[in-house]
Enzyme design. Structure first.
Site, PDB file in Angstrom:
ATOM      1  N   LYS A 299      42.555  57.864  53.897  1.00 36.19           N
ATOM      2  CA  LYS A 299      44.008  57.927  53.719  1.00 36.19           C
ATOM      3  C   LYS A 299      44.609  58.841  54.778  1.00 36.19           C
ATOM      4  CE  LYS A 299      44.212  57.528  48.644  1.00 36.19           C
ATOM      5  NZ  LYS A 299      44.960  56.276  48.556  1.00 36.19           N
TER       6      LYS A 299
ATOM      7  N   ARG B 267      38.943  50.787  40.789  1.00 35.12           N
ATOM      8  CA  ARG B 267      38.520  49.586  40.042  1.00 35.12           C
ATOM      9  C   ARG B 267      36.998  49.496  39.927  1.00 35.12           C
ATOM     10  NH1 ARG B 267      41.773  45.883  44.167  1.00 35.12           N
ATOM     11  NH2 ARG B 267      42.872  47.860  44.334  1.00 35.12           N
TER      12      ARG B 267
END
Ligand code: BES
Ligand code: ZN
Ligand code: ZN
Length: 488
Positions: free
Chosen positions: A261, A335
């Protein structure tokens, strides 16, 4: 801070908050006189205060509730929040809040809204300031009708435990990642469990490995902080086979991994365990209130970091359910951990329905902003119950579609699934990825990326930083309808 039900007036407290409807006659004549002036009309959110000299400086704080017909718990909550912040500004140490009867709110609902508005608005996270502005206040809800005091006291006790749950969640999220990492999150859960009355079991790496939770382990592989599987059980209804499973995303920090990021997106990623914090806060509130339901909460806690051992884009991994996953982006890590946590809670804890709560996608923030949680679900009835619960709390939820076309977007050419479905419909494909592991159980997926952390206060009683969402709604959803008649 303490909040009680007790009749007080300005001879016993430093300030009194008086909620006022603009179009309903208040029993106090002087309030009606002020309403006739231009100083204060009782419009929604209007705050007006004046001083009185009664054995020291005292304050009357009037707060407007708007139109009587349109009354709601949410209006009361935010008005009380606003007035309470005024009392704080005035450094009031003892505060009365006058109980006010409302068209659409029952007595219990009124007491709850007063407690929520005042306690949640006063929340601060200042433990790391060497010079803290200390503020403490004793609050008394005054003038509750005599015959309703017993019921109101019961409701106040209940809501205080719920607010404690919200504050647990806020504190856990606000703590930085050098303080809260898998091991310390697990020990926090253990001590909260002891205080609140739920059982906590913590599994380390070996046990996680032997359970076959490869997707979960893979995400945590690059960090020196070892992963922990935190299992919390509160069985409040021994006669029932029904168990609600709560799964919270527990990334104690998300760098993005090799799909790194940029700093601006990374700096708040201590909040990537907001789902974990929410399920811990919820199970605590349920246990403290001895709610007659069975709940098991699971958190697969780990850190998504970079090292020579980290997973890489292109890796193909397996999962506890046996499904293989092509990792196309190491920043879509939540996830992967949720897939195994869901499989674990369904297969090993035998839950009959599943709610996963996760700061899963930036796309949820883009679609719905910071006020509304995105939902994906396989069950209309379960979703309906969520909406019913949310009407009580004022927290917002919005369901996204789960059509089969979206499911195709996460099928891989070389494995069973891939962990990203492309740029489009990112919140839906992320939710449906988790849905691949629920094994037909009624399921709600709550993407709280937007709602669990806010850059600006989104309401009078939600402060900047961690919000504690959606603890209050989850509590009422698990508890079920209260049976006191419908009210807003
Ligand atoms: N933890 C983030 C999601 C997030 C973003 C939470 C902003 C709170 C605020 C998650 O792990 C993530 O990075 N998701 C990616 C998914 C993408 C790679 C498919 C995202 O949203 O960009
Ligand atoms: Zn990520
Ligand atoms: Zn994440």
């Amino acid at each position: 801070m303490n909040i009680d039900i007790k009749n007080v007036d300005l001879s016993t407290v430093e300030a009194m908050i008086i909620p006022v409807y603009q179009d309903k006659v208040n029993n106090c004549e002087w309030v009606e006189k002020i309403k006739k002036s231009n100083a204060f009309k009782g419009k929604e959110g209007e705050v007006f205060y004046f001083t009185k000299e009664e054995g020291g400086l005292k304050y009357e704080i009037l707060v407007g509730l708007g139109e009587y017909e349109k009354s709601s718990a949410e209006i009361l909550r935010s008005s009380i929040a606003k007035a309470t912040k005024k009392a704080k500004e005035l450094k009031v140490k003892t505060l009365g809040i006058q109980f006010t009867e409302s068209k659409n709110i029952c007595v219990g609902g009124t007491v709850k809204a007063i407690a929520e508005g005042s306690r949640l608005a006063l929340y601060t996270f200042n433990k790391y300031k060497s010079k803290k502005e200390e503020y403490d206040v004793d609050i008394f809800i005054s003038k509750v009708p005599e015959e309703k005091i017993a019921k109101a006291t019961e409701r106040l006790e209940e809501v205080n435990n719920i607010i404690d749950g919200v504050i647990i969640a806020r504190n856990l999220v606000n703590e930085p990642a050098n303080v809260i990492y898998p091991e310390t999150l697990a020990s926090e859960a253990e001590s909260i469990g002891k205080d609140s009355g739920f059982e906590v079991e913590v599994f380390g790496e070996d046990k996680i490995k032997s359970l076959g939770m490869e997707a979960f382990l893979t995400v945590g592989m690059g960090s020196d902080k070892k992963p922990k599987l935190i299992v919390m059980r509160y069985m409040g209804d021994k006669d029932s086979e029904e168990i609600t499973g709560l799964v919270g995303k527990g990334l104690t920090y998300d760098t993005g991994g090799y799909s790194l990021k940029p700093n601006d997106s990374m700096k708040d990623m201590k909040s990537d365990m907001g789902g974990a914090a929410a399920v811990i806060g919820t199970i605590s509130a349920l246990a403290k209130n001895k709610v007659k339901q069975n709940v098991i909460a699971v958190v697969a806690a780990c850190e998504n970091a970079i090292s020579g051992g980290s997973y890489k884009p292109g890796d193909i991994i397996s999962s506890m359910a046996g499904k293989t996953i092509e990792v196309l982006n190491t920043d879509a890590e939540g996830r992967l951990t949720l897939a195994d946590a869901v499989t674990y809670i369904v297969r090993k804890e035998k839950v009959t329905k599943v709610i996963d709560v996760a700061t899963l996608t930036g796309a949820a923030l883009i679609a719905l902003g910071e006020t509304t949680t995105a939902v994906v679900s396989n069950n209309d009835e379960f979703y309906g119950k969520l909406i019913k619960a949310s009407e009580k709390t004022g927290e917002h939820f919005w369901r996204l579609p789960g059509y089969d076309e979206y499911k195709k977007m996460i099928k891989s050419d070389i494995a069973d699934l891939k962990n990203v479905g492309g740029r489009l419909a990112g919140t839906i494909t992320a939710g449906l990825f988790v849905g691949e592991f629920v094994e037909e159980k009624p399921w709600l997926h709550l993407d709280i990326a937007g709602t669990s952390w806010t850059s600006t206060p989104v309401s009078e009683y939600v402060v900047k930083g961690a919000t504690g969402a959606p603890v209050r709604t989850l509590y009422y959803l698990v508890k079920g309808p209260c049976g006191c008649g419908s009210h807003k």
